[in-house]
Design a protein around this motif. Structure first.
Motif, short mmCIF file in Angstrom:
data_model
loop_
_atom_site.label_atom_id
_atom_site.label_comp_id
_atom_site.label_asym_id
_atom_site.label_seq_id
_atom_site.Cartn_x
_atom_site.Cartn_y
_atom_site.Cartn_z
N ASP A 1 -0.62 41.16 12.80
CA ASP A 1 0.10 40.66 11.64
C ASP A 1 0.97 39.48 12.06
O ASP A 1 1.48 39.43 13.18
CB ASP A 1 1.00 41.74 11.04
CG ASP A 1 0.22 42.80 10.29
OD1 ASP A 1 -0.93 42.53 9.88
OD2 ASP A 1 0.75 43.91 10.10
N LEU A 2 1.13 38.55 11.13
CA LEU A 2 2.01 37.41 11.32
C LEU A 2 3.06 37.42 10.23
O LEU A 2 2.82 37.93 9.14
CB LEU A 2 1.24 36.09 11.25
CG LEU A 2 0.12 35.85 12.24
CD1 LEU A 2 -0.52 34.49 12.00
CD2 LEU A 2 0.64 35.94 13.66
N GLY A 3 4.21 36.84 10.53
CA GLY A 3 5.26 36.72 9.54
C GLY A 3 5.99 35.41 9.72
O GLY A 3 5.82 34.72 10.72
N VAL A 4 6.79 35.07 8.74
CA VAL A 4 7.67 33.91 8.82
C VAL A 4 9.08 34.41 8.56
O VAL A 4 9.35 34.97 7.49
CB VAL A 4 7.27 32.81 7.82
CG1 VAL A 4 8.28 31.69 7.80
CG2 VAL A 4 5.88 32.27 8.15
N PHE A 5 9.94 34.26 9.54
CA PHE A 5 11.33 34.73 9.46
C PHE A 5 11.42 36.19 9.00
O PHE A 5 12.20 36.53 8.12
CB PHE A 5 12.16 33.82 8.55
CG PHE A 5 12.39 32.46 9.11
CD1 PHE A 5 13.05 32.28 10.31
CD2 PHE A 5 11.93 31.34 8.45
CE1 PHE A 5 13.27 31.02 10.84
CE2 PHE A 5 12.14 30.07 8.96
CZ PHE A 5 12.81 29.91 10.15
N GLY A 6 10.60 37.06 9.59
CA GLY A 6 10.69 38.49 9.32
C GLY A 6 9.96 38.98 8.09
O GLY A 6 9.98 40.18 7.80
N LYS A 7 9.31 38.11 7.37
CA LYS A 7 8.54 38.53 6.19
C LYS A 7 7.06 38.43 6.51
O LYS A 7 6.56 37.34 6.81
CB LYS A 7 8.87 37.66 4.98
CG LYS A 7 10.30 37.84 4.49
CD LYS A 7 10.49 37.18 3.18
CE LYS A 7 10.00 38.18 2.14
NZ LYS A 7 10.35 37.84 0.79
N ARG A 8 6.37 39.58 6.48
CA ARG A 8 4.95 39.62 6.81
C ARG A 8 4.15 38.77 5.83
O ARG A 8 4.39 38.78 4.63
CB ARG A 8 4.44 41.06 6.78
CG ARG A 8 3.00 41.18 7.30
CD ARG A 8 2.55 42.60 7.42
NE ARG A 8 1.99 43.23 6.26
CZ ARG A 8 0.89 42.86 5.61
NH1 ARG A 8 0.26 41.78 5.98
NH2 ARG A 8 0.44 43.53 4.59
N LEU A 9 3.19 38.04 6.37
CA LEU A 9 2.31 37.21 5.56
C LEU A 9 1.06 37.99 5.19
O LEU A 9 0.43 38.60 6.06
CB LEU A 9 1.90 35.94 6.32
CG LEU A 9 3.02 35.00 6.73
CD1 LEU A 9 2.48 33.88 7.61
CD2 LEU A 9 3.70 34.43 5.50
N ARG A 10 0.69 37.96 3.94
CA ARG A 10 -0.54 38.65 3.51
C ARG A 10 -1.78 37.85 3.88
O ARG A 10 -2.82 38.42 4.18
CB ARG A 10 -0.50 38.88 2.01
CG ARG A 10 0.53 39.90 1.62
CD ARG A 10 0.59 40.06 0.13
NE ARG A 10 1.78 40.83 -0.18
CZ ARG A 10 1.79 41.85 -0.99
NH1 ARG A 10 0.70 42.22 -1.60
NH2 ARG A 10 2.90 42.49 -1.21
N GLU A 11 -1.68 36.54 3.82
CA GLU A 11 -2.81 35.66 4.09
C GLU A 11 -2.41 34.58 5.09
O GLU A 11 -2.25 33.42 4.71
CB GLU A 11 -3.29 35.01 2.79
CG GLU A 11 -3.76 35.97 1.73
CD GLU A 11 -5.17 36.47 1.98
OE1 GLU A 11 -5.93 35.79 2.69
OE2 GLU A 11 -5.50 37.55 1.47
N PRO A 12 -2.26 34.93 6.37
CA PRO A 12 -1.80 33.92 7.33
C PRO A 12 -2.78 32.75 7.50
O PRO A 12 -2.38 31.66 7.85
CB PRO A 12 -1.63 34.69 8.64
CG PRO A 12 -2.30 35.99 8.44
CD PRO A 12 -2.41 36.23 6.98
N SER A 13 -4.06 33.00 7.20
CA SER A 13 -5.04 31.93 7.35
C SER A 13 -4.94 30.89 6.24
O SER A 13 -5.49 29.80 6.36
CB SER A 13 -6.45 32.50 7.40
OG SER A 13 -6.74 33.20 6.20
N SER A 14 -4.23 31.22 5.16
CA SER A 14 -4.08 30.24 4.08
C SER A 14 -2.61 29.89 3.81
O SER A 14 -2.34 29.05 2.95
CB SER A 14 -4.73 30.76 2.79
OG SER A 14 -4.11 31.95 2.36
#
Length: 99
Positions: free
Chosen positions: A54-67
């Motif tokens: 999983d990836l996130g930005v500033f602690g919020k998980r991204l549902r679609e990191p590829s987009s």
């Protein structure tokens, strides 16, 4: 082509690394992780540890990191899988503190 400044963060229990990058405008979270060359910065960690997490930005998980297109100043965080259920870990700590 316009560039933006972003960071990619990865942490292990004993150390962490935040990689500052300048990437083209429109770069996705997945692309930024690839550009950060984490396997080269953590040669003792199996390379598969950097893919599929999983990836996130500033602690919020991204549902679609590829987009997910990054904005200037974003910090992409690569999350490691949990090794223990958080409730079980708290129970162990609470039990140890009572001794």
């Amino acid at each position: 082509m316009a560039e933006i400044a972003v960071e990619v963060a990865f942490a292990l229990p004993e150390c962490q690394r935040v990689v500052a990058l300048r990437v083209p405008l429109g770069t996705t979270a997945d692309e930024a992780v690839a550009l950060a060359d984490l396997p080269g910065r953590f040669p003792y960690v199996p390379s598969e540890a950097f893919t599929g997490n999983d990836l996130g930005v500033f602690g919020k998980r991204l549902r679609e990191p590829s987009s997910h297109r990054l904005r200037a100043g974003d910090r992409v965080e690569l999350y490691r899988p949990l090794t223990m259920d958080p409730k079980a870990a708290r129970l162990i700590r609470a039990t140890d503190n009572k001794r």
